[in-house]
Motif scaffolding. Sequence first.
Motif, PDB file in Angstrom:
ATOM      1  N   ALA A  10      29.414 -10.958   4.612  1.00 15.14           N
ATOM      2  CA  ALA A  10      27.950 -10.391   4.852  1.00 15.14           C
ATOM      3  C   ALA A  10      26.913 -10.850   3.882  1.00 15.14           C
ATOM      4  O   ALA A  10      25.648 -11.111   4.216  1.00 15.14           O
ATOM      5  CB  ALA A  10      28.052  -8.966   5.144  1.00 15.14           C
ATOM      6  N   GLU A  11      27.168 -10.785   2.738  1.00 17.13           N
ATOM      7  CA  GLU A  11      25.978 -11.120   1.632  1.00 17.13           C
ATOM      8  C   GLU A  11      25.642 -12.530   1.406  1.00 17.13           C
ATOM      9  O   GLU A  11      24.544 -12.835   0.959  1.00 17.13           O
ATOM     10  CB  GLU A  11      26.647 -10.492   0.281  1.00 17.13           C
ATOM     11  N   THR A  12      26.577 -13.132   1.865  1.00 20.29           N
ATOM     12  CA  THR A  12      26.441 -14.796   1.867  1.00 20.29           C
ATOM     13  C   THR A  12      25.918 -15.524   3.188  1.00 20.29           C
ATOM     14  O   THR A  12      26.089 -16.871   3.318  1.00 20.29           O
ATOM     15  CB  THR A  12      27.758 -15.397   1.239  1.00 20.29           C
ATOM     16  N   SER A  13      25.710 -14.594   4.163  1.00 19.83           N
ATOM     17  CA  SER A  13      25.531 -15.485   5.519  1.00 19.83           C
ATOM     18  C   SER A  13      24.092 -15.847   5.610  1.00 19.83           C
ATOM     19  O   SER A  13      24.164 -16.792   6.308  1.00 19.83           O
ATOM     20  CB  SER A  13      25.728 -14.142   6.742  1.00 19.83           C
ATOM     21  N   GLY A  14      23.152 -15.482   4.722  1.00 16.23           N
ATOM     22  CA  GLY A  14      22.087 -16.224   4.880  1.00 16.23           C
ATOM     23  C   GLY A  14      21.008 -15.711   6.063  1.00 16.23           C
ATOM     24  O   GLY A  14      19.871 -16.215   6.328  1.00 16.23           O
ATOM     25  N   ASP A  15      21.472 -14.579   6.852  1.00 11.16           N
ATOM     26  CA  ASP A  15      20.947 -14.015   8.050  1.00 11.16           C
ATOM     27  C   ASP A  15      19.692 -13.151   7.681  1.00 11.16           C
ATOM     28  O   ASP A  15      18.912 -12.679   8.450  1.00 11.16           O
ATOM     29  CB  ASP A  15      21.875 -13.525   9.054  1.00 11.16           C
ATOM     30  N   VAL A  16      19.807 -12.612   6.564  1.00 11.70           N
ATOM     31  CA  VAL A  16      18.885 -11.583   6.057  1.00 11.70           C
ATOM     32  C   VAL A  16      17.691 -12.318   5.633  1.00 11.70           C
ATOM     33  O   VAL A  16      17.366 -12.891   4.975  1.00 11.70           O
ATOM     34  CB  VAL A  16      19.452 -10.617   4.900  1.00 11.70           C
ATOM     35  N   SER A  17      16.584 -11.493   6.104  1.00 14.28           N
ATOM     36  CA  SER A  17      15.218 -12.106   5.790  1.00 14.28           C
ATOM     37  C   SER A  17      14.632 -11.054   4.703  1.00 14.28           C
ATOM     38  O   SER A  17      14.609  -9.893   4.668  1.00 14.28           O
ATOM     39  CB  SER A  17      14.243 -12.459   7.001  1.00 14.28           C
ATOM     40  N   VAL A  18      13.768 -11.706   3.846  1.00 15.35           N
ATOM     41  CA  VAL A  18      13.113 -10.787   2.836  1.00 15.35           C
ATOM     42  C   VAL A  18      11.711 -10.916   3.148  1.00 15.35           C
ATOM     43  O   VAL A  18      11.017 -11.838   3.296  1.00 15.35           O
ATOM     44  CB  VAL A  18      13.129 -11.386   1.598  1.00 15.35           C
ATOM     45  N   GLN A  19      11.136  -9.486   3.224  1.00 15.53           N
ATOM     46  CA  GLN A  19       9.559  -9.511   3.634  1.00 15.53           C
ATOM     47  C   GLN A  19       8.890  -9.497   2.277  1.00 15.53           C
ATOM     48  O   GLN A  19       9.260  -8.977   1.341  1.00 15.53           O
ATOM     49  CB  GLN A  19       9.456  -8.136   4.253  1.00 15.53           C
ATOM     50  N   GLU A  20       7.738 -10.510   2.410  1.00 14.07           N
ATOM     51  CA  GLU A  20       7.154 -10.490   1.048  1.00 14.07           C
ATOM     52  C   GLU A  20       6.138  -9.218   0.937  1.00 14.07           C
ATOM     53  O   GLU A  20       5.481  -8.967   1.957  1.00 14.07           O
ATOM     54  CB  GLU A  20       6.090 -11.854   1.341  1.00 14.07           C
ATOM     55  N   VAL A  21       6.064  -8.989  -0.371  1.00 17.51           N
ATOM     56  CA  VAL A  21       5.037  -7.857  -0.622  1.00 17.51           C
ATOM     57  C   VAL A  21       3.584  -8.524  -1.191  1.00 17.51           C
ATOM     58  O   VAL A  21       3.667  -9.511  -2.109  1.00 17.51           O
ATOM     59  CB  VAL A  21       5.666  -7.006  -1.711  1.00 17.51           C
ATOM     60  N   HIS A  22       2.568  -8.107  -0.732  1.00 21.68           N
ATOM     61  CA  HIS A  22       1.259  -8.583  -1.125  1.00 21.68           C
ATOM     62  C   HIS A  22       0.639  -7.340  -1.809  1.00 21.68           C
ATOM     63  O   HIS A  22       0.796  -6.289  -1.654  1.00 21.68           O
ATOM     64  CB  HIS A  22       0.555  -8.935   0.094  1.00 21.68           C
ATOM     65  N   ARG A  23      -0.101  -7.936  -2.964  1.00 26.77           N
ATOM     66  CA  ARG A  23      -0.820  -6.857  -3.770  1.00 26.77           C
ATOM     67  C   ARG A  23      -2.360  -7.251  -4.098  1.00 26.77           C
ATOM     68  O   ARG A  23      -2.625  -8.383  -3.732  1.00 26.77           O
ATOM     69  CB  ARG A  23      -0.349  -6.804  -5.198  1.00 26.77           C
ATOM     70  N   LYS A  24      -3.215  -6.315  -3.960  1.00 24.88           N
ATOM     71  CA  LYS A  24      -4.509  -6.630  -4.062  1.00 24.88           C
ATOM     72  C   LYS A  24      -5.164  -5.592  -4.808  1.00 24.88           C
ATOM     73  O   LYS A  24      -4.867  -4.689  -4.790  1.00 24.88           O
ATOM     74  CB  LYS A  24      -5.585  -6.841  -2.813  1.00 24.88           C
ATOM     75  N   SER A  25      -6.364  -5.625  -5.611  1.00 25.15           N
ATOM     76  CA  SER A  25      -7.057  -4.758  -6.333  1.00 25.15           C
ATOM     77  C   SER A  25      -8.413  -4.986  -6.408  1.00 25.15           C
ATOM     78  O   SER A  25      -8.945  -6.243  -6.173  1.00 25.15           O
ATOM     79  CB  SER A  25      -6.648  -4.673  -7.823  1.00 25.15           C
ATOM     80  N   ALA A  26      -9.278  -4.035  -6.613  1.00 21.25           N
ATOM     81  CA  ALA A  26     -10.913  -4.317  -6.928  1.00 21.25           C
ATOM     82  C   ALA A  26     -11.300  -3.202  -7.872  1.00 21.25           C
ATOM     83  O   ALA A  26     -10.754  -2.086  -7.786  1.00 21.25           O
ATOM     84  CB  ALA A  26     -11.565  -3.896  -5.278  1.00 21.25           C
ATOM     85  N   LYS A  27     -12.390  -3.553  -8.396  1.00 21.33           N
ATOM     86  CA  LYS A  27     -13.025  -2.721  -9.637  1.00 21.33           C
ATOM     87  C   LYS A  27     -13.716  -1.465  -8.875  1.00 21.33           C
ATOM     88  O   LYS A  27     -14.342  -1.554  -8.133  1.00 21.33           O
ATOM     89  CB  LYS A  27     -14.044  -3.661 -10.314  1.00 21.33           C
ATOM     90  N   CYS A  28     -13.592  -0.298  -9.722  1.00 21.74           N
ATOM     91  CA  CYS A  28     -14.449   0.828  -9.312  1.00 21.74           C
ATOM     92  C   CYS A  28     -16.071   0.626  -9.881  1.00 21.74           C
ATOM     93  O   CYS A  28     -16.117  -0.105 -10.788  1.00 21.74           O
ATOM     94  CB  CYS A  28     -13.742   1.920 -10.007  1.00 21.74           C
ATOM     95  N   ARG A  29     -16.819   1.429  -9.046  1.00 19.85           N
ATOM     96  CA  ARG A  29     -18.222   1.557  -9.523  1.00 19.85           C
ATOM     97  C   ARG A  29     -18.060   2.586 -10.913  1.00 19.85           C
ATOM     98  O   ARG A  29     -18.742   2.324 -11.886  1.00 19.85           O
ATOM     99  CB  ARG A  29     -19.052   2.104  -8.545  1.00 19.85           C
ATOM    100  N   THR A  30     -17.480   3.477 -10.643  1.00 22.64           N
ATOM    101  CA  THR A  30     -17.072   4.483 -11.893  1.00 22.64           C
ATOM    102  C   THR A  30     -15.470   5.060 -11.676  1.00 22.64           C
ATOM    103  O   THR A  30     -15.050   5.150 -10.483  1.00 22.64           O
ATOM    104  CB  THR A  30     -18.032   5.653 -11.767  1.00 22.64           C
ATOM    105  N   PRO A  31     -14.943   5.445 -12.638  1.00 20.59           N
ATOM    106  CA  PRO A  31     -15.184   5.065 -14.091  1.00 20.59           C
ATOM    107  C   PRO A  31     -15.197   3.624 -14.546  1.00 20.59           C
ATOM    108  O   PRO A  31     -14.240   2.822 -13.866  1.00 20.59           O
ATOM    109  CB  PRO A  31     -14.075   5.785 -14.775  1.00 20.59           C
ATOM    110  N   GLU A  32     -15.829   3.014 -15.321  1.00 18.38           N
ATOM    111  CA  GLU A  32     -15.848   1.649 -15.678  1.00 18.38           C
ATOM    112  C   GLU A  32     -14.536   1.333 -16.244  1.00 18.38           C
ATOM    113  O   GLU A  32     -13.703   1.802 -16.909  1.00 18.38           O
ATOM    114  CB  GLU A  32     -16.814   1.294 -16.741  1.00 18.38           C
ATOM    115  N   GLY A  33     -13.874   0.258 -15.954  1.00 17.83           N
ATOM    116  CA  GLY A  33     -12.678  -0.388 -16.359  1.00 17.83           C
ATOM    117  C   GLY A  33     -11.610  -0.006 -15.516  1.00 17.83           C
ATOM    118  O   GLY A  33     -10.512  -0.498 -15.560  1.00 17.83           O
ATOM    119  N   LYS A  34     -11.719   0.758 -14.409  1.00 11.48           N
ATOM    120  CA  LYS A  34     -10.518   1.472 -13.432  1.00 11.48           C
ATOM    121  C   LYS A  34     -10.657   0.383 -12.239  1.00 11.48           C
ATOM    122  O   LYS A  34     -11.441  -0.192 -11.975  1.00 11.48           O
ATOM    123  CB  LYS A  34     -10.601   2.955 -13.384  1.00 11.48           C
TER     124      LYS A  34
END
Length: 123
Positions: free
Chosen positions: A27-51
């Motif tokens: 079962a581990e080597t069958s290749g039928d398992v699909s892996v979901q990709e994880v996406h990441r994103k970030s944005a700066k805060c107005r306050t506090p600075e640097g967060k």
Amino acid sequence: MKSRNFVLAVAGLGLALGGLVPAVASAETSGDVSVQEVHRKSAKCRTPEGKKINISWGDGNVSTTVYYNNHCNQARAIELEFVKESGERFNKCFVAPARTKGDKKIDHGMPNKVSILGGSRCP
């Protein structure tokens, strides 16, 4: 008599477990398992600075869960764009409260675009 039954039980258990090992390995080597990709994103805060506000999500087929960690002193809107099979586009939006960590499940899968908006309200 009891020791003979114990030996037979252990032998039977060994045979039963021995029969399971090849099935697990294949079962581990069958290749039928699909892996979901994880996406990441970030944005700066107005306050506090640097967060920042940080978000992540996966490519779910039925739904999309967005995880957020908002270090800002302001709430931030997060907008997801989806595309129907017909090509029609539609948006779903929610607000991540200030200084909170959480998640939001959206009942649509595989967003085309995810944006962290500058304000604290959805359009």
